[in-house]
Motif scaffolding. Structure first.
Motif, PDB file in Angstrom:
ATOM      1  N   GLN A  19      15.176 -33.517  56.889  1.00 46.25           N
ATOM      2  CA  GLN A  19      15.047 -33.475  55.426  1.00 46.25           C
ATOM      3  C   GLN A  19      14.065 -34.526  54.934  1.00 46.25           C
ATOM      4  OE1 GLN A  19      19.029 -33.873  53.824  1.00 46.25           O
ATOM      5  NE2 GLN A  19      19.135 -31.678  53.423  1.00 46.25           N
ATOM      6  N   ILE A  20      14.165 -35.724  55.479  1.00 43.32           N
ATOM      7  CA  ILE A  20      13.272 -36.818  55.057  1.00 43.32           C
ATOM      8  C   ILE A  20      11.839 -36.507  55.464  1.00 43.32           C
ATOM      9  CG2 ILE A  20      12.683 -39.243  55.464  1.00 43.32           C
ATOM     10  CD1 ILE A  20      15.747 -39.743  55.749  1.00 43.32           C
ATOM     11  N   ARG A  21      11.646 -36.111  56.709  1.00 46.88           N
ATOM     12  CA  ARG A  21      10.298 -35.852  57.235  1.00 46.88           C
ATOM     13  C   ARG A  21       9.620 -34.707  56.488  1.00 46.88           C
ATOM     14  NH1 ARG A  21      11.564 -35.994  62.272  1.00 46.88           N
ATOM     15  NH2 ARG A  21      12.232 -33.830  62.396  1.00 46.88           N
ATOM     16  N   GLU A  22      10.375 -33.674  56.155  1.00 48.18           N
ATOM     17  CA  GLU A  22       9.785 -32.506  55.502  1.00 48.18           C
ATOM     18  C   GLU A  22       9.885 -32.570  53.979  1.00 48.18           C
ATOM     19  OE1 GLU A  22      11.421 -29.011  57.314  1.00 48.18           O
ATOM     20  OE2 GLU A  22      10.867 -29.675  59.333  1.00 48.18           O
TER      21      GLU A  22
ATOM     22  N   SER B 161      17.963 -32.707  48.982  1.00 49.10           N
ATOM     23  CA  SER B 161      19.283 -32.852  49.585  1.00 49.10           C
ATOM     24  C   SER B 161      20.102 -31.604  49.296  1.00 49.10           C
ATOM     25  CB  SER B 161      19.981 -34.084  49.012  1.00 49.10           C
ATOM     26  OG  SER B 161      21.255 -34.196  49.573  1.00 49.10           O
ATOM     27  N   ARG B 162      20.609 -30.990  50.346  1.00 49.98           N
ATOM     28  CA  ARG B 162      21.440 -29.816  50.181  1.00 49.98           C
ATOM     29  C   ARG B 162      22.512 -29.832  51.263  1.00 49.98           C
ATOM     30  NH1 ARG B 162      17.499 -28.491  53.483  1.00 49.98           N
ATOM     31  NH2 ARG B 162      17.593 -26.750  54.908  1.00 49.98           N
ATOM     32  N   GLY B 163      23.591 -29.170  50.968  1.00 49.40           N
ATOM     33  CA  GLY B 163      24.686 -29.124  51.930  1.00 49.40           C
ATOM     34  C   GLY B 163      24.364 -28.216  53.093  1.00 49.40           C
TER      35      GLY B 163
END
Length: 161
Positions: A134-137, A141-143
């Protein structure tokens, strides 16, 4: 092992893991042909030894018959050991006990506790991998739901009816 009257000691009802384990217990019991008895379900205030002992004491005070207890974590199961000993009962001779999480010390108990092994290391690695992706792309923020296999580790705490 022939048990039909199985008590379930659930964790705190404000935690999703507790509710999922309770739901899974009821569904699995039904799939195996047993009718889950809500009178044999006690919710613990915490995932702790003291809460497990208190819950088993409450359940015994109802007078309902059960031959096995499934605890929603190992500390609650440890509290069951305490309650059984205080009541002069034997595990597994009088009541079988199963835990959940397969904590490192439970094979040292007498009798060694049978428990559902949860792959904690893999859970952490999977969570870290998802977060780093998530951070790299730059993803929002999602579940996410990832289910990892659990496994029953049989030790000395259950016995046939």
């Amino acid at each position: 092992m022939g048990h039909r009257d199985i008590a379930f000691l659930a964790g705190p009802t404000n935690l999703s893991t507790s509710l999922l384990r309770l739901k899974t217990f009821k569904r699995t019991a039904a799939e195996l042909g047993a009718v889950p008895d809500d009178g044999l379900v006690e919710c613990c205030e915490a995932y702790s030894e003291a809460a497990g002992e208190a819950a088993l004491n409450r359940l015994r005070a109802t007078g309902r018959r059960f031959t096995a207890v499934l605890a929603s974590n190992d500390l609650i199961a440890l509290g069951c050991y305490d309650a059984l000993e205080r009541h002069g009962l034997n595990c597994p001779g009088d009541i079988s006990v199963i835990g959940f999480n397969d904590m490192p010390f439970i094979d040292k108990l007498r009798p060694p506790l049978t428990s559902v092994h949860v792959p904690h290391h893999e859970m952490g690695r999977t969570a870290a991998r998802l977060l780093l992706t998530q951070i790299r792309e730059g993803l929002p923020s999602r579940g996410s739901t990832v289910q990892l296999p659990a496994e029953l580790v049989v030790r000395g705490s259950p016995a046939a009816v």
